[in-house]
Scaffold this active site. Structure first.
Site, short mmCIF file in Angstrom:
data_model
loop_
_atom_site.label_atom_id
_atom_site.label_comp_id
_atom_site.label_asym_id
_atom_site.label_seq_id
_atom_site.Cartn_x
_atom_site.Cartn_y
_atom_site.Cartn_z
N ASP A 203 -69.19 1.44 33.93
CA ASP A 203 -69.35 0.02 34.21
C ASP A 203 -68.27 -0.40 35.19
OD1 ASP A 203 -70.07 -2.87 33.81
OD2 ASP A 203 -71.22 -2.01 32.16
N HIS A 276 -72.94 -3.37 38.33
CA HIS A 276 -71.93 -2.88 37.39
C HIS A 276 -71.32 -1.57 37.88
CE1 HIS A 276 -72.34 -5.95 34.32
NE2 HIS A 276 -73.65 -5.82 34.35
N GLU A 339 -78.42 -7.13 35.59
CA GLU A 339 -77.47 -8.08 36.17
C GLU A 339 -77.06 -7.72 37.60
OE1 GLU A 339 -75.38 -9.83 32.17
OE2 GLU A 339 -74.47 -8.05 33.05
#
Length: 761
Positions: A203, A276, A339
């Protein structure tokens, strides 16, 4: 017989009574609840003379696992031998040719023997977990306990799981957890009959898996210099100046995989792309579209940096996923896909050219193109793709499994499209959320996921057809670790919610009962956790304070999710004790008060919780309020419900939220009303620091045309501001709070203004 002697005699009788009945209570205490279970008479007595047998080499490892598990607490060196017949004083593990599900089992406990039957070793292993719970809780001790025998109640169990996919996730990127902890984590999943472990390895805050072809991923991307103190979006965030680093070597990963395999758990790796990916760019900045240096992120959230859809990037990912596929025998690789901020794509000439070349008209189609290219890489490695529900946007790759986290909608859509679905909605089974609103809860990310919410969640929405429901193969809980730094904190967030998830995924829906689980079986499980030295949350016993305006009165109620505890409370903000008022019925609040409550748990002989709510019955409650600027949420209710949010942990539902605008509210009192004070709440309590307004102004009017300035504060501080006025009669009251609007933080260039109450006195 005198009174003292009689009491001593009765206590001894009660002790004998409870010892004799304990095995029968244990039979009903299994979590997750078995499909069918019938109690018999008597019990099997496990002694040092007992034996363990197996009828087939497939069953041998499970038989040996039971012997090792029993050795530490009992001290028994029980022999493990091969035998087809079941003899006295034997626990017999048998592979049988029955029309059973591969995870199903039968467990038969008689006074003379125990038989465990299944078609596979997996079924035998799950049966062993039930047998473990039939033993006294002290069996979980890893230190010897001196007993002549261990009693196991006579019972017959036929059991099988409701869902084939029963998963739990662990994020090791935000905070790194060593191999020893990961193994304990897998042990906990096995105990609860969960069969899948998703390992979130990469991440923005760290890359945690060694990749031979790209050593800088761990050398550079595996370390961040410090971490935000508090929450990422706090007002004036601070940093701790403590580096966070760590990664798993390939040897360590193989060790964990083998450990999980022995416990019949599949380990699924997650390499999160194309967003990410800050840790990737810290090591290899050329993989972004802008090709500029990027740091491993010390804060949490969503970042603009995203992998560029170029051929060299896909070559990089092909090598990474090749090494991952060679390590992990799982049939799945999780590629993330969540995201993704598309701003850099839209600004990139390379992406614009790509869109023209492939006739892509939206950034969502660019994302779909990217995900489909990665899916093709993974499928070429003979693996199946799992992605978060965002991969549905713009068109989804064939055969991709959808993990629905933003709610259930993505999973429902995917099931209707014929894709297999794993439900993981954050509202119900994300274990990084708070477990109660009490201020003694440790820091969590946001939101509220009570034990009862987890237990009552059903992964298969009832409005889907039978065929659509069959595409939902199970569900998965998640433990994201942005604010979880230590194993003890992780334990607290997991337990006992993990047990509720396990029963949701294993047990027959018709067999489930919150009252049976919470009142009868959970208390025993909590004692078992205590023997395992697990840091367990007792949040479901803590007080829940709520309030409502009823017949122009502000009324407070105090409850608990699990019935039974006695609740003690105060109204002056002092800590409740056993000498405080005992809650019996709703409380009418007649003046500004801080209501505090604690629960007394008889079984634990202690007060628990620290529930607080500041309540203020004021003049504006029930009056018409007009907002010049729109706000998120039910603004009128939130601003005039008589309760302040600053002494509970942050929840967006407590506030009227003004995005990129100011609070400009007019309250109509119907008739001229004497005003002496206005209180404005705009901050949270422990764990969050929300952005204050830069200025607050209060004005009065009798006609809404001519306004008189009554009070002004610049640069307000604290959780709330109290503006004292010269006593004035007005019909209309205007309150203005100026939003700072601008921020130096790239993540939040526009600040939201949170207002929880406008109290007028």
């Amino acid at each position: 017989m005198n009174r003292h002697a009689l009491c001593k005699y009765l206590r001894s009788c009660f002790f004998v009574f409870t010892v004799l009945l304990a095995p029968f209570y244990a039979a009903a205490n299994i979590i997750p609840k078995p499909t069918n279970m019938a109690l018999g008479e008597g019990h099997f007595s496990l002694t040092h003379h007992s034996q363990i047998s197996y009828n087939h080499n497939t069953a041998k490892p499970v038989a040996e696992q039971l012997a090792r598990f029993l050795r530490a607490p009992t001290g028994y060196q029980l022999p493990v031998t091969q035998a087809n017949n079941t003899i006295k004083q034997t626990i017999a593990f048998k592979i049988v040719d029955l029309p059973l599900n591969k995870e199903s089992y039968q467990l038969i406990v008689k006074q003379d023997f125990i038989e465990v039957k299944a078609r596979t070793a997996t079924g035998l292993f799950w049966a062993m977990q039930s047998l473990r719970q039939l033993l006294p809780n002290e069996i979980e001790s890893r230190m010897p306990i001196n007993r002549q025998s261990w009693l196991i109640p006579s019972v017959e169990i036929e059991d099988q799981p409701r869902f084939s996919y029963r998963g739990m996730h662990l994020d090791v990127s935000r905070h790194f957890f060593d191999v020893a902890f990961v193994k304990r984590y897998i042990d906990w999943l096995a105990m609860h009959k969960l069969n899948t472990f998703q390992w979130h390895l990469t991440d923005d805050q760290g890359w945690r898996i060694a990749i031979d072809a790209y050593p800088k991923l761990t050398k550079i991307g595996g370390t961040r210099p410090h971490t935000v103190v508090g929450h990422t979006y706090d007002y004036k965030p601070l940093f701790d100046n403590q580096p966070v680093s760590g990664f798993y070597t390939k040897a360590q990963i193989k060790e964990v995989i083998e450990y999980a395999r022995a416990r019949h758990i599949e380990v699924i790796p997650e390499i999160d792309i194309p967003g990410h990916s800050s840790a990737i760019f810290a090591a290899y900045p050329e993989l972004s579209c802008h090709q500029q240096p990027v740091s491993v992120q010390p804060q949490f959230g969503i970042f603009e940096d995203v992998l560029c859809p170029r051929e060299d990037v896909f070559e990089f990912l092909a090598q990474v996923y090749k090494e991952v596929a060679e390590l992990f025998p799982s049939q799945y690789i999780h590629i993330g896909g969540d995201e993704v901020i598309k701003k850099q794509w839209l600004a990139s000439p390379i992406v614009k050219q790509l869109m023209q070349q492939h006739n892509l008209s939206t950034p969502e189609q660019v994302q779909s193109y990217f995900i489909k290219r990665v899916a093709k890489i993974v499928q070429g490695l003979d693996k199946k793709v799992i992605g978060w529900d965002e991969i549905l946007e713009g068109g989804v790759a064939d055969d991709a499994l959808i993990m629905s986290w933003r709610g259930t909608e993505g999973g429902i859509e995917a099931a209707k499209m014929g894709h297999q679905v794993i439900m993981s909605p954050y509202q119900y089974i994300y274990f990084d959320a708070y477990q109660s609103r009490n201020l003694d809860e440790p820091k969590a990310i946001h939101g509220l996921t009570r034990l009862k919410d987890v237990y009552q969640y059903d992964p298969q929405p009832s409005h889907l057809t039978d065929q659509q429901q069959r595409y939902i193969i199970g569900a998965q809980g998640a433990l994201w670790t942005e604010y979880i730094k230590t194993p003890r904190h992780a334990e607290y967030m997991l337990f006992p919610r993990l047990s509720a998830l396990a029963e949701t995924l294993w047990s027959n829906k018709a067999n489930k009962s919150w009252s049976d689980y919470s009142q009868h079986r959970l208390p025993n499980l909590l004692k078992r956790y205590q023997q395992m030295q697990i840091n367990t949350a007792n949040s479901s016993y803590k007080p829940i304070i709520s309030s409502e305006v009823k017949d122009n009165e502000l009324v407070a109620k105090i409850t608990t999710d699990i019935a039974g505890p006695t609740i003690y409370y105060t109204l002056d903000g002092s800590e409740p004790t056993l000498k405080s008022a005992q809650y019996q019925q709703p409380i009418v609040i007649t003046k500004h008060s801080q209501l505090r409550a604690r629960s007394y748990i008889d079984s634990q002989a202690q007060l628990v919780g620290d529930a607080r709510l500041t309540l203020s019955p004021h003049l504006a409650i029930g009056k018409k309020i007009t907002l010049k600027n729109p706000a998120a949420g039910d603004s009128a209710v939130t601003l005039q419900d008589g309760k302040f949010a600053y002494d509970q942990f942050y929840s967006a539902d407590d506030y009227a939220i003004f995005y990129h605008s100011d609070l400009d509210a007019v309250i109509d009192f119907d008739t001229p009303t004497l005003i002496k004070q206005v209180s404005l709440g705009y901050n949270s309590g422990r764990h969050r620091q929300l952005h204050p307004p830069t200025k607050i102004q209060v004005l009065g009017s009798d006609d809404q045309q001519n306004w008189q300035n009554l009070a002004t504060i610049t640069q307000p501080q604290g959780p709330m501001s109290v503006l004292s006025l010269a006593p004035t009669k007005v019909r209309y009251l205007k309150v203005i709070a100026i939003n700072a609007k601008q921020s130096d933080d790239i993540q939040i260039p526009k600040l939201p203004l949170y207002i929880d109450e406008l109290a007028v006195n």
